[in-house]
Write an enzyme that holds these catalytic residues in place. Structure first.
Site, short mmCIF file in Angstrom:
data_model
loop_
_atom_site.label_atom_id
_atom_site.label_comp_id
_atom_site.label_asym_id
_atom_site.label_seq_id
_atom_site.Cartn_x
_atom_site.Cartn_y
_atom_site.Cartn_z
N ARG A 98 0.83 -1.19 0.00
CA ARG A 98 0.00 0.00 0.00
C ARG A 98 0.87 1.25 0.00
O ARG A 98 1.95 1.26 0.59
CB ARG A 98 -0.89 0.05 1.26
N GLU B 167 -2.99 7.76 -6.02
CA GLU B 167 -3.16 6.82 -7.12
C GLU B 167 -4.22 7.33 -8.09
O GLU B 167 -5.19 7.94 -7.67
CB GLU B 167 -3.55 5.44 -6.57
N HIS C 299 -1.01 0.19 -9.17
CA HIS C 299 -1.81 -0.72 -8.33
C HIS C 299 -2.42 -1.85 -9.18
O HIS C 299 -3.63 -2.12 -9.12
CB HIS C 299 -2.92 0.04 -7.60
#
Ligand code: NAD
Length: 318
Positions: free
Chosen positions: A242, A271, A292
């Site tokens: 993360r 993100e 991601h």
């Protein structure tokens, strides 16, 4: 009995969708009445959609009984609010582990041989030869440091050990005896596996450092300036966990000062990562960034989505 009214905050994959339509009175984004999810949901499904304290307060006063999450990291939910409201949250541990572990290995190989960096030069019209200081690293026998020994960390360790005959160091203060036996069974040989009780020891000794912890108050900025200074100059740091576990500003400075070899990053505070958000990281050749995509394989998405629906079906059918 009437079917439970279930809202999904994101679209569902085909197999999961068929099952959900069969068992639930299902409402998806864009469908009629979706905006009343907080007031009407008896069951809620989400992947990355953010569920705030305010959302939980309305949900708790209304009809909500269960939440099912596609994937592992539950940091998109206000967990304190859910706990206070007594609302159970299910996730899909292990189901996407293989996909994320494979991406971690890919990022390590890419950074070690600077594939993406060299490719970027070629595309920018720069002639690159092996004489231009692009020497990479052989991974055989390198020490792999795994931070967080859950489903993903275990698979990364197992694959890296098998592929590169590499010793493995693990830091995970919460690992239980059963999990530890699994590690010892999978990574055999003299000194091949070691559990350390301080993160600093791992950072000092590892050639590759791969992060597999959840984002919590105690893992936020787990890797900041002080920790990066403990690493070898040749260290490769990989984060498929993360954003926020690494202090991004400190990492950018360390890379600019050549204090570590490079970094592979799939998770960011902002993100998706962009040139605007990360100009310093984008200047560094030895950084590879992906937005991601750890669990973004067709198989992992189908499997986690089906698992999310199945958990909710089981919960309602008690
Ligand atoms: P997991 O729950 O199986 O393992 C997490 C491990 O971290 C546990 O063993 C736990 O004991 C350990 N841990 C917790 N706090 C720690 C700390 N402070 N120091 C060291 N260890 C600590 O989870 P997993 O399936 O292995 O996934 C790990 C993380 O990867 C998830 O929490 C999620 O945030 C992230 N993830 C990312 C993607 C992606 O697309 N990039 C996909 C799936 C999961």
């Amino acid at each position: 009995a009437p079917k439970p009214r279930v809202f999904s905050l994101e679209p569902l994959h085909s197999e999961a969708l068929a099952l959900a339509r069969e068992r639930f009175d299902l409402v998806l984004p864009g469908e009629h009445g979706f905006e009343r999810w907080r007031q009407e949901a008896e069951g809620l499904m989400a992947r990355n959609a953010v569920v705030t304290r305010e959302d939980v307060e309305v949900l708790a006063k209304s009809r909500l009984r269960y939440i099912s999450k596609q994937g592992v990291g539950v940091d998109n939910f206000d967990l304190d609010a859910l706990k206070a409201a007594g609302i159970p949250l299910m996730n899909t541990p292990g189901v996407n582990a293989r996909a994320v572990a494979e991406l971690a290995l890919g990022l390590i190989l890419d950074v070690a041989r600077q594939c993406t960096a060299i490719d970027r030069k070629i595309r920018a019209g720069v002639a690159v030869t092996k004489k231009d200081g692009w020497a990479g690293q052989t991974l055989e026998g390198k020490t792999m440091g795994i931070v967080g020994g859950g489903n993903i960390g275990f698979l990364v360790a197992k694959m890296f050990h098998a592929a590169f005959d590499a010793p493995i160091i693990l830091y995970d203060p919460f690992i239980d005896d059963e999990a530890l036996r699994k590690w010892q069974g999978a990574i055999r040989g003299d000194g091949a596996f070691r559990l350390v009780d301080a993160l600093d020891r791992l950072l000092e000794q590892a050639d590759i450092i791969s992060l597999h912890v959840p984002l919590t108050k105690s893992t936020e900025n787990l890797i900041a300036d002080r920790e990066i200074r403990l690493m070898k100059r040749s260290a490769i740091l990989v984060n498929t966990a993360r954003g926020g576990i690494i202090h991004e500003g400190d990492l950018a400075i360390a890379l600019a000062e050549n204090r570590i070899f490079g970094a592979g990053l799939d998770a960011f505070v902002n993100e998706p990562p962009s040139l605007e958000a990360y100009p310093e990281l984008c200047r560094e050749d030895r950084v590879v960034m992906t937005p991601h995509i750890g669990a973004a394989t067709e198989a992992a998405q189908q499997d986690t989505c089906r698992s999310m629906v199945e958990h909710l079906v089981e919960a309602f059918e008690g």
